[in-house]
Scaffold this motif. Structure first.
Motif, PDB file in Angstrom:
ATOM      1  N   MET A   1     161.265  74.333  74.863  1.00  0.00           N
ATOM      2  CA  MET A   1     161.950  73.325  74.079  1.00  0.00           C
ATOM      3  C   MET A   1     163.414  73.720  73.991  1.00  0.00           C
ATOM      4  O   MET A   1     163.726  74.818  73.571  1.00  0.00           O
ATOM      5  N   THR A   2     164.246  72.829  74.394  1.00  0.00           N
ATOM      6  CA  THR A   2     165.681  73.057  74.280  1.00  0.00           C
ATOM      7  C   THR A   2     166.215  72.306  73.061  1.00  0.00           C
ATOM      8  O   THR A   2     165.547  71.410  72.527  1.00  0.00           O
ATOM      9  N   GLY A   3     167.408  72.671  72.668  1.00  0.00           N
ATOM     10  CA  GLY A   3     168.024  71.979  71.547  1.00  0.00           C
ATOM     11  C   GLY A   3     168.196  70.496  71.814  1.00  0.00           C
ATOM     12  O   GLY A   3     168.007  69.659  70.931  1.00  0.00           O
ATOM     13  N   LEU A   4     168.562  70.166  73.055  1.00  0.00           N
ATOM     14  CA  LEU A   4     168.766  68.761  73.415  1.00  0.00           C
ATOM     15  C   LEU A   4     167.455  67.975  73.358  1.00  0.00           C
ATOM     16  O   LEU A   4     167.414  66.855  72.833  1.00  0.00           O
ATOM     17  N   LEU A   5     166.377  68.560  73.860  1.00  0.00           N
ATOM     18  CA  LEU A   5     165.068  67.887  73.793  1.00  0.00           C
ATOM     19  C   LEU A   5     164.632  67.702  72.338  1.00  0.00           C
ATOM     20  O   LEU A   5     164.096  66.661  71.972  1.00  0.00           O
ATOM     21  N   PHE A   6     164.864  68.733  71.526  1.00  0.00           N
ATOM     22  CA  PHE A   6     164.493  68.623  70.123  1.00  0.00           C
ATOM     23  C   PHE A   6     165.308  67.527  69.440  1.00  0.00           C
ATOM     24  O   PHE A   6     164.775  66.739  68.662  1.00  0.00           O
ATOM     25  N   GLN A   7     166.584  67.468  69.742  1.00  0.00           N
ATOM     26  CA  GLN A   7     167.427  66.424  69.163  1.00  0.00           C
ATOM     27  C   GLN A   7     166.937  65.044  69.590  1.00  0.00           C
ATOM     28  O   GLN A   7     166.875  64.120  68.773  1.00  0.00           O
ATOM     29  N   ASP A   8     166.549  64.885  70.860  1.00  0.00           N
ATOM     30  CA  ASP A   8     165.995  63.616  71.334  1.00  0.00           C
ATOM     31  C   ASP A   8     164.721  63.258  70.563  1.00  0.00           C
ATOM     32  O   ASP A   8     164.516  62.109  70.182  1.00  0.00           O
ATOM     33  N   PHE A   9     163.865  64.264  70.360  1.00  0.00           N
ATOM     34  CA  PHE A   9     162.623  64.021  69.640  1.00  0.00           C
ATOM     35  C   PHE A   9     162.910  63.572  68.206  1.00  0.00           C
ATOM     36  O   PHE A   9     162.309  62.626  67.701  1.00  0.00           O
ATOM     37  N   VAL A  10     163.825  64.267  67.535  1.00  0.00           N
ATOM     38  CA  VAL A  10     164.136  63.920  66.145  1.00  0.00           C
ATOM     39  C   VAL A  10     164.705  62.505  66.069  1.00  0.00           C
ATOM     40  O   VAL A  10     164.345  61.733  65.171  1.00  0.00           O
ATOM     41  N   CYS A  11     165.554  62.127  67.009  1.00  0.00           N
ATOM     42  CA  CYS A  11     166.091  60.753  67.030  1.00  0.00           C
ATOM     43  C   CYS A  11     164.973  59.744  67.258  1.00  0.00           C
ATOM     44  O   CYS A  11     164.921  58.698  66.607  1.00  0.00           O
ATOM     45  N   GLU A  27     158.041  74.453  62.644  1.00  0.00           N
ATOM     46  CA  GLU A  27     157.772  75.885  62.597  1.00  0.00           C
ATOM     47  C   GLU A  27     157.220  76.323  63.944  1.00  0.00           C
ATOM     48  O   GLU A  27     157.005  75.508  64.821  1.00  0.00           O
ATOM     49  N   ASN A  28     156.999  77.602  64.113  1.00  0.00           N
ATOM     50  CA  ASN A  28     156.551  78.105  65.405  1.00  0.00           C
ATOM     51  C   ASN A  28     155.235  78.877  65.317  1.00  0.00           C
ATOM     52  O   ASN A  28     155.008  79.809  66.060  1.00  0.00           O
ATOM     53  N   CYS A  29     154.370  78.488  64.426  1.00  0.00           N
ATOM     54  CA  CYS A  29     153.082  79.154  64.272  1.00  0.00           C
ATOM     55  C   CYS A  29     152.209  78.891  65.495  1.00  0.00           C
ATOM     56  O   CYS A  29     151.958  77.738  65.847  1.00  0.00           O
ATOM     57  N   PRO A  30     151.718  79.937  66.161  1.00  0.00           N
ATOM     58  CA  PRO A  30     150.897  79.728  67.353  1.00  0.00           C
ATOM     59  C   PRO A  30     149.543  79.081  67.061  1.00  0.00           C
ATOM     60  O   PRO A  30     148.893  78.599  67.975  1.00  0.00           O
ATOM     61  N   ARG A  35     153.241  73.822  70.774  1.00  0.00           N
ATOM     62  CA  ARG A  35     153.742  74.261  72.072  1.00  0.00           C
ATOM     63  C   ARG A  35     153.061  73.484  73.201  1.00  0.00           C
ATOM     64  O   ARG A  35     153.695  73.045  74.133  1.00  0.00           O
ATOM     65  N   ARG A  36     151.781  73.297  73.111  1.00  0.00           N
ATOM     66  CA  ARG A  36     151.056  72.553  74.146  1.00  0.00           C
ATOM     67  C   ARG A  36     151.426  71.063  74.105  1.00  0.00           C
ATOM     68  O   ARG A  36     151.525  70.424  75.135  1.00  0.00           O
ATOM     69  N   PHE A  37     151.636  70.539  72.911  1.00  0.00           N
ATOM     70  CA  PHE A  37     152.065  69.145  72.776  1.00  0.00           C
ATOM     71  C   PHE A  37     153.412  68.953  73.461  1.00  0.00           C
ATOM     72  O   PHE A  37     153.600  68.030  74.252  1.00  0.00           O
ATOM     73  N   TYR A  38     154.364  69.830  73.141  1.00  0.00           N
ATOM     74  CA  TYR A  38     155.688  69.711  73.740  1.00  0.00           C
ATOM     75  C   TYR A  38     155.637  69.938  75.247  1.00  0.00           C
ATOM     76  O   TYR A  38     156.369  69.306  75.996  1.00  0.00           O
ATOM     77  N   ILE A  64     144.311  71.779  70.246  1.00  0.00           N
ATOM     78  CA  ILE A  64     143.864  72.617  69.132  1.00  0.00           C
ATOM     79  C   ILE A  64     142.921  73.709  69.617  1.00  0.00           C
ATOM     80  O   ILE A  64     143.038  74.874  69.232  1.00  0.00           O
ATOM     81  N   ASN A  65     141.999  73.337  70.492  1.00  0.00           N
ATOM     82  CA  ASN A  65     141.056  74.307  71.033  1.00  0.00           C
ATOM     83  C   ASN A  65     141.794  75.424  71.769  1.00  0.00           C
ATOM     84  O   ASN A  65     141.514  76.611  71.561  1.00  0.00           O
ATOM     85  N   ALA A  66     142.734  75.047  72.618  1.00  0.00           N
ATOM     86  CA  ALA A  66     143.496  76.055  73.363  1.00  0.00           C
ATOM     87  C   ALA A  66     144.347  76.901  72.424  1.00  0.00           C
ATOM     88  O   ALA A  66     144.469  78.119  72.611  1.00  0.00           O
ATOM     89  N   ALA A  67     144.920  76.283  71.400  1.00  0.00           N
ATOM     90  CA  ALA A  67     145.746  77.040  70.459  1.00  0.00           C
ATOM     91  C   ALA A  67     144.929  78.137  69.787  1.00  0.00           C
ATOM     92  O   ALA A  67     145.362  79.279  69.706  1.00  0.00           O
ATOM     93  N   TRP A  68     143.731  77.796  69.316  1.00  0.00           N
ATOM     94  CA  TRP A  68     142.922  78.789  68.621  1.00  0.00           C
ATOM     95  C   TRP A  68     142.273  79.791  69.568  1.00  0.00           C
ATOM     96  O   TRP A  68     142.121  80.960  69.216  1.00  0.00           O
ATOM     97  N   ASN A  69     141.875  79.361  70.745  1.00  0.00           N
ATOM     98  CA  ASN A  69     141.150  80.256  71.644  1.00  0.00           C
ATOM     99  C   ASN A  69     142.038  81.038  72.600  1.00  0.00           C
ATOM    100  O   ASN A  69     141.593  82.028  73.163  1.00  0.00           O
ATOM    101  N   ILE A  70     143.274  80.602  72.787  1.00  0.00           N
ATOM    102  CA  ILE A  70     144.157  81.281  73.728  1.00  0.00           C
ATOM    103  C   ILE A  70     145.399  81.831  73.030  1.00  0.00           C
ATOM    104  O   ILE A  70     145.761  82.993  73.213  1.00  0.00           O
ATOM    105  N   ASP A  71     146.069  81.012  72.230  1.00  0.00           N
ATOM    106  CA  ASP A  71     147.369  81.380  71.668  1.00  0.00           C
ATOM    107  C   ASP A  71     147.292  82.279  70.441  1.00  0.00           C
ATOM    108  O   ASP A  71     148.162  83.113  70.238  1.00  0.00           O
ATOM    109  N   VAL A  72     146.287  82.098  69.619  1.00  0.00           N
ATOM    110  CA  VAL A  72     146.202  82.867  68.378  1.00  0.00           C
ATOM    111  C   VAL A  72     145.500  84.195  68.651  1.00  0.00           C
ATOM    112  O   VAL A  72     144.360  84.229  69.087  1.00  0.00           O
TER     113      VAL A  72
END
Length: 86
Positions: A1-11, A27-30, A35-38, A64-72
């Motif tokens: 995620m870049t600042g420009l992409l985040f700014q586009d998303f917020v707009c 926030e950046n909680c794994p 992260r997978r959504f973005y 969600i499944n990948a977040a809990w089984n892979i990222d966390v």
């Protein structure tokens, strides 16, 4: 995620919330599948499909499944409880 992409998303988000009062928490909680959504949005940009609304319930379940089984990691959970003094 870049600042420009985040700014586009917020707009994009802000344009759809006209007439509503919302709180956008970033926030950046794994444990959260952000992260997978973005990543899926970025993949859409690469192939020319720029539509975050196309993510359906099944996609969200997979994120969600990948977040809990892979990222966390167990250390992440332990650090959370230590931070909360539990």
């Amino acid at each position: 995620m870049t600042g420009l992409l985040f700014q586009d998303f917020v707009c994009w988000f802000d344009a759809r919330m006209i007439g509503r009062e919302v709180l956008l928490i970033v926030e950046n909680c794994p444990a959260h599948p952000n992260r997978r959504f973005y990543s899926s949005i970025l993949e859409g940009y690469e192939i020319g499909e720029i539509n975050p609304e196309k993510i359906n319930v099944l996609d969200a379940i997979h994120f969600i499944n990948a977040a809990w089984n892979i990222d966390v990691k167990p250390t992440t959970i332990a650090n959370y409880f230590r931070h909360c003094k539990i």
